[in-house]
Structure formats: structure tokens, C-alpha cells
Enzyme design. Structure first.
Site, PDB file in Angstrom:
ATOM      1  N   THR A 100       6.887   2.825 -17.866  1.00 33.76           N
ATOM      2  CA  THR A 100       6.510   2.583 -17.152  1.00 33.76           C
ATOM      3  C   THR A 100       5.663   3.789 -17.243  1.00 33.76           C
ATOM      4  O   THR A 100       6.076   5.172 -17.323  1.00 33.76           O
ATOM      5  CB  THR A 100       6.822   2.657 -15.915  1.00 33.76           C
ATOM      6  OG1 THR A 100       7.730   0.995 -15.608  1.00 33.76           O
ATOM      7  CG2 THR A 100       6.168   3.143 -14.513  1.00 33.76           C
ATOM      8  N   LYS A 176       1.865  -2.454 -12.582  1.00 35.04           N
ATOM      9  CA  LYS A 176       3.055  -2.021 -11.928  1.00 35.04           C
ATOM     10  C   LYS A 176       2.901  -1.044 -11.205  1.00 35.04           C
ATOM     11  O   LYS A 176       4.378  -0.594 -10.045  1.00 35.04           O
ATOM     12  CB  LYS A 176       3.131  -1.749 -13.216  1.00 35.04           C
ATOM     13  CG  LYS A 176       4.798  -0.936 -13.577  1.00 35.04           C
ATOM     14  CD  LYS A 176       6.352  -2.278 -12.861  1.00 35.04           C
ATOM     15  CE  LYS A 176       7.285  -1.549 -13.104  1.00 35.04           C
ATOM     16  NZ  LYS A 176       7.920  -1.373 -14.676  1.00 35.04           N
ATOM     17  N   LYS A 252       3.614  -8.825  17.675  1.00 35.53           N
ATOM     18  CA  LYS A 252       4.968  -8.989  18.657  1.00 35.53           C
ATOM     19  C   LYS A 252       6.583  -8.471  18.308  1.00 35.53           C
ATOM     20  O   LYS A 252       6.900  -8.008  19.251  1.00 35.53           O
ATOM     21  CB  LYS A 252       5.202 -11.043  19.548  1.00 35.53           C
ATOM     22  CG  LYS A 252       6.610 -11.291  20.343  1.00 35.53           C
ATOM     23  CD  LYS A 252       6.692 -12.445  20.025  1.00 35.53           C
ATOM     24  CE  LYS A 252       6.449 -13.404  19.336  1.00 35.53           C
ATOM     25  NZ  LYS A 252       8.393 -13.299  18.637  1.00 35.53           N
TER      26      LYS A 252
END
Length: 292
Positions: A100, A176, A252
Site C-alpha cells: 500500500t 484500497k 430511530k
């Protein structure tokens, strides 16, 4: 030549045999001839035991490979390894970078390689060491589509989801980074939920079991990533009804959780932000008073 024959004819090289690279390389070595290199002699020896061939240098590995996979630490190491490989790779060869790194580094290294008629694809992975060991990685590939198809066939033993993220080197990394943005924001949200549970006297570990169980059934956060755009949804669109239902449940339950947190003195900044931003993020308006 069939696609399988073409894939098996590709001579594979692998650089970086760490926690993820090692298991990936072992699975590749079991499927086809593989040459490996790492600065750790023990890591190389383990791969030789798994059927791979050790290269003495990166130049030797490049000379015997048509596709080289890189799984090294960072941008600087990728740049250094590519510089050593490129002079010794044949024109038409491929480099797949699993590390990466920044999209800009991927694009810059692809341009360097293109000067020698070598195609560099960024191919970051998701799934961690467990996914690598089981051959269940998701691999996101950026770059030329024809090159992507060649790499996809070669990497089939390690990835059961291999996608073409885009036509430019760096697109895989962009995908990524978006995926990991969700990953780590979700981790942060998990710590917020744990604080609320603990303050309410709930067993946090048991809550974790419930979260893992239900996410495995429903798909977790990825379950709402069904459209190919983030644009607002028109009322006559099929997805409008789907996402207004998600909004109704979300607003909610978020309101109830925030009310519980206030009574317990627990600050939930991500919870407040989610209540504010959920509807717009889904592409629908907030629920109005009296809306059925």
C-alpha cells in the site's frame, strides 16, 4: 493457447516474503514455478521448502521472471526495488505492486517502467495474513486492462476477488484507501459502541460476538454499497424506497442510542455525526415529522 495455459506460461517472481507476502508466495509456488527474493534468508528458505526457487539477487530474479510481484514495506522500498528490477526485465514484462503506497508513487513508477516497455500495476490487497494463507484475498488492480487480465490469471491462487479498479496505475491504491477509510472509521465506531455498552453494564466481549455474527449474515457496512454513484436518489427510483427504509431504522436507533448515552454520561461524537449525516450520505432526505 487457453487462458489457463497462458497463465501457467508466465514466469513468476516474488519479492518480499513477510507476513502477507510469504503466504501469498507459498500458494503461488504450489500452483506454478516461482522465483523468490527477500533479505531474510529464513524467509527464502521457507519458500524453497514450499517449492520455490531462490534468486541470489534482484537482477537474477528479474532475468527469470515475466511477472514480478512486490510486497515490501513502503514507497521508498518499492522505488528501490523497481530501480533494481527494471534494467534486467525483458520488454513486455509486468510488475504488480501489492504494497500500500501512495497513488502518486504508483503512477510515477509506472511511468519509469513504461520507458522500458514494462507495465507496472498497483495491486494492493485486502484480507490480511489470514486471507493470504487461505487464498481469499481481495486484490484491487490499477492500470492497463489487458495487463490486468494477465495478472488476474496468474494471481488466481491467492485472490478469490480480483477487480480492475481503474485504467491508471494508482487506481488500485485509491480503491484500497477508500476501503481502509471505512475499515478504520468502523474500528473507531466499535470503540464508541463498546464505551456505551460498558457504561450500560453490558458485556463488551459478548457484544463483539453479536456484531461479528450479524455482520457475517448481513454484510456489515458494505451491505449498503449497492449503487454506482453517491448522487441523491430521485423519489421514483427503486433505491429510494430501499434507502429511506435504511434511513428510518438508522435515525430511530441512533436517536435511542444517543438518548441512552446522554443518560449514562457517555459522549458519542461519531453517533451524533451519523444521525446528522446518514440520510444525506444515503442520498435521501431526513425523515420528517408525521412521515409514514
Amino acid at each position: 493457447m487457453s487462458g489457463e495455459d497462458a497463465a501457467s506460461a508466465v514466469r513468476l517472481g516474488y519479492v518480499g516474503l513477510g507476513n502477507i507476502g510469504g503466504p501469498m508466495a507459498a500458494r503461488l509456488a504450489a500452483a506454478a514455478p516461482l522465483t523468490v527474493f527477500d533479505v531474510s534468508a529464513d524467509a527464502v528458505a521457507a519458500l524453497v521448502d514450499a517449492g520455490a526457487t531462490a534468486a541470489g539477487t534482484l537482477a537474477d530474479l528479474a532475468a527469470s521472471s515475466d511477472l514480478v510481484c512486490l510486497c515490501v514495506r513502503d514507497d521508498a522500498q518499492v522505488t528501490d526495488v523497481v530501480a533494481e528490477l527494471v534494467p534486467h526485465l525483458r520488454p513486455g514484462s509486468l510488475i504488480a505492486v501489492h504494497s500500500t503506497i501512495s497513488p502518486e508513487t504508483a503512477a510515477g513508477q509506472a511511468a519509469v517502467c513504461a520507458q522500458r516497455d514494462i507495465t507496472l500495476l498497483d495491486a494492493p490487497i485486502s484480507g490480511g495474513a489470514m486471507g493470504a494463507q487461505e487464498g481469499r484475498l481481495a486484490i484491487m488492480i490499477g492500470g492497463d486492462h489487458a495487463a490486468y487480465r494477465r495478472v488476474k490469471a496468474a494471481l488466481a491462487p491467492v485472490g478469490d476477488l480480483i477487480v480492475h479498479a481503474g485504467p491508471t496505475a494508482g487506481d488500485g491504491t485509491r480503491m484500497k484507501l477508500a476501503r481502509n477509510l471505512l475499515h478504520f472509521i468502523s474500528f473507531t465506531a466499535s470503540t464508541e459502541a463498546a464505551r456505551l455498552a460498558q457504561a450500560a453494564g453490558i458485556d463488551v466481549a459478548e457484544l463483539g460476538r453479536v456484531v461479528r455474527h450479524t455482520d457475517a449474515v448481513t454484510g456489515g457496512a458494505g451491505a449498503i454499497m449497492l449503487r454506482d454513484t453517491t448522487a441523491p436518489i430521485e423519489p421514483d427510483d427503486f433505491w429510494y424506497g430501499v434507502f429511506t427504509h435504511v434511513r428510518d431504522l438508522g435515525e430511530k436507533d441512533l436517536t435511542l442510542a444517543l438518548s441512552l448515552a446522554e443518560s449514562l454520561g457517555v459522549d458519542l461524537p461519531l453517533g451524533r455525526l451519523a444521525l446528522t449525516d446518514l440520510a444525506a450520505g444515503l442520498g435521501v432526505p431526513h425523515r420528517t415529522e408525521g412521515e409514514s
